[in-house]
Design a protein around this motif. Structure first.
Motif, mmCIF file in Angstrom:
data_model
loop_
_atom_site.group_PDB
_atom_site.id
_atom_site.type_symbol
_atom_site.label_atom_id
_atom_site.label_comp_id
_atom_site.label_asym_id
_atom_site.label_seq_id
_atom_site.Cartn_x
_atom_site.Cartn_y
_atom_site.Cartn_z
ATOM 1 N N LEU A 85 3.676 -16.462 -12.998
ATOM 2 C CA LEU A 85 5.053 -15.978 -13.032
ATOM 3 C C LEU A 85 5.090 -14.522 -12.584
ATOM 4 C CD1 LEU A 85 6.256 -17.310 -16.528
ATOM 5 C CD2 LEU A 85 6.234 -18.513 -14.338
ATOM 6 N N LEU A 86 6.226 -14.113 -12.026
ATOM 7 C CA LEU A 86 6.432 -12.725 -11.635
ATOM 8 C C LEU A 86 7.582 -12.118 -12.414
ATOM 9 C CD1 LEU A 86 4.650 -13.561 -9.158
ATOM 10 C CD2 LEU A 86 6.056 -11.988 -7.819
ATOM 11 N N HIS A 87 7.391 -10.892 -12.885
ATOM 12 C CA HIS A 87 8.504 -10.110 -13.412
ATOM 13 C C HIS A 87 9.332 -9.669 -12.216
ATOM 14 C CE1 HIS A 87 6.915 -9.045 -17.647
ATOM 15 N NE2 HIS A 87 6.279 -10.117 -17.199
ATOM 16 N N ALA A 88 10.610 -10.011 -12.214
ATOM 17 C CA ALA A 88 11.380 -9.906 -10.976
ATOM 18 C C ALA A 88 12.816 -9.506 -11.223
ATOM 19 C CB ALA A 88 11.334 -11.248 -10.226
ATOM 20 N N ASP A 89 13.434 -9.051 -10.146
ATOM 21 C CA ASP A 89 14.863 -8.757 -10.092
ATOM 22 C C ASP A 89 15.400 -9.444 -8.845
ATOM 23 O OD1 ASP A 89 17.359 -7.300 -9.299
ATOM 24 O OD2 ASP A 89 16.905 -6.103 -11.073
ATOM 25 N N PRO A 90 16.510 -10.179 -8.928
ATOM 26 C CA PRO A 90 16.990 -10.927 -7.766
ATOM 27 C C PRO A 90 17.612 -10.063 -6.676
ATOM 28 C CG PRO A 90 18.529 -11.184 -9.567
ATOM 29 C CD PRO A 90 17.349 -10.455 -10.118
ATOM 30 N N ALA A 91 17.689 -8.745 -6.873
ATOM 31 C CA ALA A 91 18.175 -7.845 -5.825
ATOM 32 C C ALA A 91 16.965 -7.315 -5.064
ATOM 33 C CB ALA A 91 18.971 -6.695 -6.428
ATOM 34 N N PRO A 92 16.741 -7.734 -3.818
ATOM 35 C CA PRO A 92 15.508 -7.365 -3.106
ATOM 36 C C PRO A 92 15.308 -5.872 -2.927
ATOM 37 C CG PRO A 92 16.590 -9.206 -2.007
ATOM 38 C CD PRO A 92 17.550 -8.695 -3.055
ATOM 39 N N ILE A 109 10.764 -16.468 -3.733
ATOM 40 C CA ILE A 109 9.791 -16.304 -4.812
ATOM 41 C C ILE A 109 9.548 -17.619 -5.538
ATOM 42 C CG2 ILE A 109 11.287 -15.659 -6.762
ATOM 43 C CD1 ILE A 109 7.970 -14.013 -5.628
ATOM 44 N N LEU A 110 10.556 -18.478 -5.623
ATOM 45 C CA LEU A 110 10.343 -19.768 -6.282
ATOM 46 C C LEU A 110 9.569 -20.742 -5.409
ATOM 47 C CD1 LEU A 110 13.703 -20.343 -8.197
ATOM 48 C CD2 LEU A 110 11.558 -19.341 -9.015
ATOM 49 N N SER A 111 9.434 -20.427 -4.135
ATOM 50 C CA SER A 111 8.553 -21.221 -3.271
ATOM 51 C C SER A 111 7.115 -20.734 -3.340
ATOM 52 C CB SER A 111 9.044 -21.159 -1.819
ATOM 53 O OG SER A 111 8.775 -19.892 -1.233
ATOM 54 N N VAL A 112 6.909 -19.578 -3.974
ATOM 55 C CA VAL A 112 5.587 -18.953 -4.035
ATOM 56 C C VAL A 112 4.987 -19.057 -5.431
ATOM 57 C CG1 VAL A 112 4.376 -16.735 -3.832
ATOM 58 C CG2 VAL A 112 6.149 -17.347 -2.172
ATOM 59 N N ALA A 133 20.013 -19.970 -10.753
ATOM 60 C CA ALA A 133 20.602 -21.201 -11.277
ATOM 61 C C ALA A 133 20.259 -22.368 -10.355
ATOM 62 C CB ALA A 133 22.111 -21.047 -11.392
ATOM 63 N N GLY A 134 20.058 -23.523 -10.957
ATOM 64 C CA GLY A 134 19.764 -24.702 -10.155
ATOM 65 C C GLY A 134 18.326 -24.803 -9.715
ATOM 66 N N ALA A 135 17.411 -24.191 -10.478
ATOM 67 C CA ALA A 135 15.984 -24.286 -10.165
ATOM 68 C C ALA A 135 15.279 -25.023 -11.297
ATOM 69 C CB ALA A 135 15.397 -22.890 -9.971
ATOM 70 N N PRO A 136 15.508 -26.339 -11.422
ATOM 71 C CA PRO A 136 15.045 -27.075 -12.598
ATOM 72 C C PRO A 136 13.530 -27.166 -12.714
ATOM 73 C CG PRO A 136 15.877 -28.582 -10.930
ATOM 74 C CD PRO A 136 16.221 -27.202 -10.460
ATOM 75 N N ASP A 137 12.813 -27.029 -11.616
ATOM 76 C CA ASP A 137 11.359 -27.180 -11.668
ATOM 77 C C ASP A 137 10.635 -25.857 -11.874
ATOM 78 O OD1 ASP A 137 11.600 -29.927 -11.245
ATOM 79 O OD2 ASP A 137 11.611 -29.669 -9.062
ATOM 80 N N ALA A 138 11.361 -24.771 -11.948
ATOM 81 C CA ALA A 138 10.754 -23.456 -12.091
ATOM 82 C C ALA A 138 10.976 -22.911 -13.489
ATOM 83 C CB ALA A 138 11.347 -22.488 -11.065
ATOM 84 N N VAL A 139 10.069 -22.040 -13.915
ATOM 85 C CA VAL A 139 10.275 -21.297 -15.159
ATOM 86 C C VAL A 139 11.227 -20.149 -14.868
ATOM 87 C CG1 VAL A 139 9.198 -19.830 -16.900
ATOM 88 C CG2 VAL A 139 8.012 -21.877 -16.092
ATOM 89 N N VAL A 140 12.308 -20.092 -15.614
ATOM 90 C CA VAL A 140 13.250 -18.970 -15.543
ATOM 91 C C VAL A 140 13.308 -18.401 -16.951
ATOM 92 C CG1 VAL A 140 15.587 -18.226 -15.019
ATOM 93 C CG2 VAL A 140 14.538 -20.057 -13.674
#
Length: 392
Positions: free
Chosen positions: A282-289, A303-306, A329-336
């Protein structure tokens, strides 16, 4: 909802009651620091100490001397915990209390590295170096971060890792005895003060059709109103374009986004190559690039592809959680994972944990992270345990 609490090894080593106390909070996992930056931390319940001073960024395990032999950039071992391997000792004790252990690895944030190897640091438009911020574009820094990530993340007994500062670091730091609050810096000024002008980044700007000297002059001109106290307080990427000019801003962001993406891909790949199948990254992240720091700016789809998911800063008002969780939102297979501070003295709100966690879940969060079980007071921990028992 699966919940993990952050801990330092020194919260556990030398305190035989710590593992059971942490497990009794109602969590399933601990995110345990394996590589961390300098800090001064309270240990309010430890039987032998009250303050730990981690004098410099360090790994909290014995680094492989043979692996790092001959390398100019290498991790610094810790000297402030009386243990041959504090991470392993703490991890074993926590596992014995029935808790899963994931490592917590801080990457591009290391003041000692910058002090001893100044050419590795971010250089701002004024020529000031940021020793706490290794430049994510420099080949020697990237090579070091890949090796550090693989070694620090995949420690014995761990089932996954959380990578902090996996991208650009910049002006914001909370450096020793910080004295930088006299002039308010909004999103735009923070971004401009975080742009790097080292030799590698200058070449990167050239690849975007920019002249580094002209860009530096433009950044300095754009910041003049800020130093005069009349800068724009607006937040968001639009504020950067307003201050610097949209075309220049977009060109710098392309360079920084490409650099951060390739680093995140390489680091994640290095960890997975060193780990057994199923090891979670997992990465500590912010959705604003454009953001930088501990929660590195990312493109959510990329990032969810990586990685297997993200840990997102969710402390504060509802609008804060909506802004950071909405793009995932809408990323059911990823840890959020929603990261909520539960230490009152650090701006946290343990008394509203139940409500804040439910709000995060309504926005798509499927896990919780609690910062920080070792730093929290007894009343803070009691509030956490109560909230988690009601959340189920």
């Amino acid at each position: 909802m699966r919940t993990s609490a952050f801990l330092y090894p020194w919260d556990v080593v030398g305190d035989p009651d710590a593992p059971a106390r942490i497990a009794d909070l109602g969590i399933q996992q601990v995110t345990l620091a394996a590589a961390y930056h300098s800090t001064r931390a309270l240990t309010p319940r430890h039987p032998a100490r009250r303050v730990v001073t981690a004098e410099h960024a360090a790994v909290l395990y014995p680094p492989d001397a043979g692996h790092w032999a001959g390398r100019t950039l290498r991790p610094y071992p810790q000297t402030w915990i009386a243990s041959d391997d504090p991470f392993a000792e703490a991890a074993e004790a926590l596992a014995g209390a029935g808790l899963d252990v994931h490592s917590w690895v801080v990457l591009a944030h290391n003041s000692r590295l910058g002090a001893e190897h100044p050419d590795t640091s971010v250089v701002n438009a004024y020529g000031d170096r940021y020793p706490w911020a290794p430049c994510a574009a420099r080949p020697e820094v990237r090579a070091y971060l890949l090796e550090l990530a693989a070694e620090a993340a995949v420690r014995g007994g761990t089932r996954g890792t959380e990578l902090e500062s996996c991208g650009w670091y910049g002006f914001a730091h909370l450096h020793a005895h910080d004295k930088v609050a006299g002039v308010g810096l909004g999103d735009a000024a923070q971004y401009l003060m975080s742009l790097c002008f080292c030799t590698v980044c200058r070449a990167g700007y050239a690849g975007q059709g920019l002249d580094a000297e002209e860009l530096g002059a433009a950044v300095r001109r754009a910041l003049e109103p800020v130093w005069a106290g009349s800068g724009s307080p607006d937040a968001g990427w639009e504020a950067v374009g307003k201050l610097l000019g949209a075309d220049l801003a977009e060109a710098t962001l392309r360079w920084r986004t490409e650099t951060a993406r390739s680093l995140q891909e390489a680091v994640t790949g290095a960890v997975r190559a060193a780990a057994t199948p199923g090891f979670q990254v997992l990465l500590h992240a912010d959705p604003a690039p454009y953001r930088c720091g501990a929660n590195a700016g990312v493109d959510p789809d990329h990032i969810l592809s990586v990685a297997d998911g993200v840990v997102l800063p969710c402390t504060g008002a509802d609008a804060v959680r909506e802004a950071v969780l909405g793009p995932f939102a809408g990323a059911p297979d990823a840890v959020v994972a929603a990261n909520l501070t539960v230490v009152r003295g650090m701006g946290g709100s343990p008394d509203t944990l139940e409500r804040d966690a439910a709000h995060a879940a309504s926005l798509g969060a499927n896990q919780l992270r609690l910062y920080h079980a070792g730093l929290a007071s007894d009343p803070d921990l009691a509030a956490v345990a109560g909230a988690l028992s009601r959340l189920g």
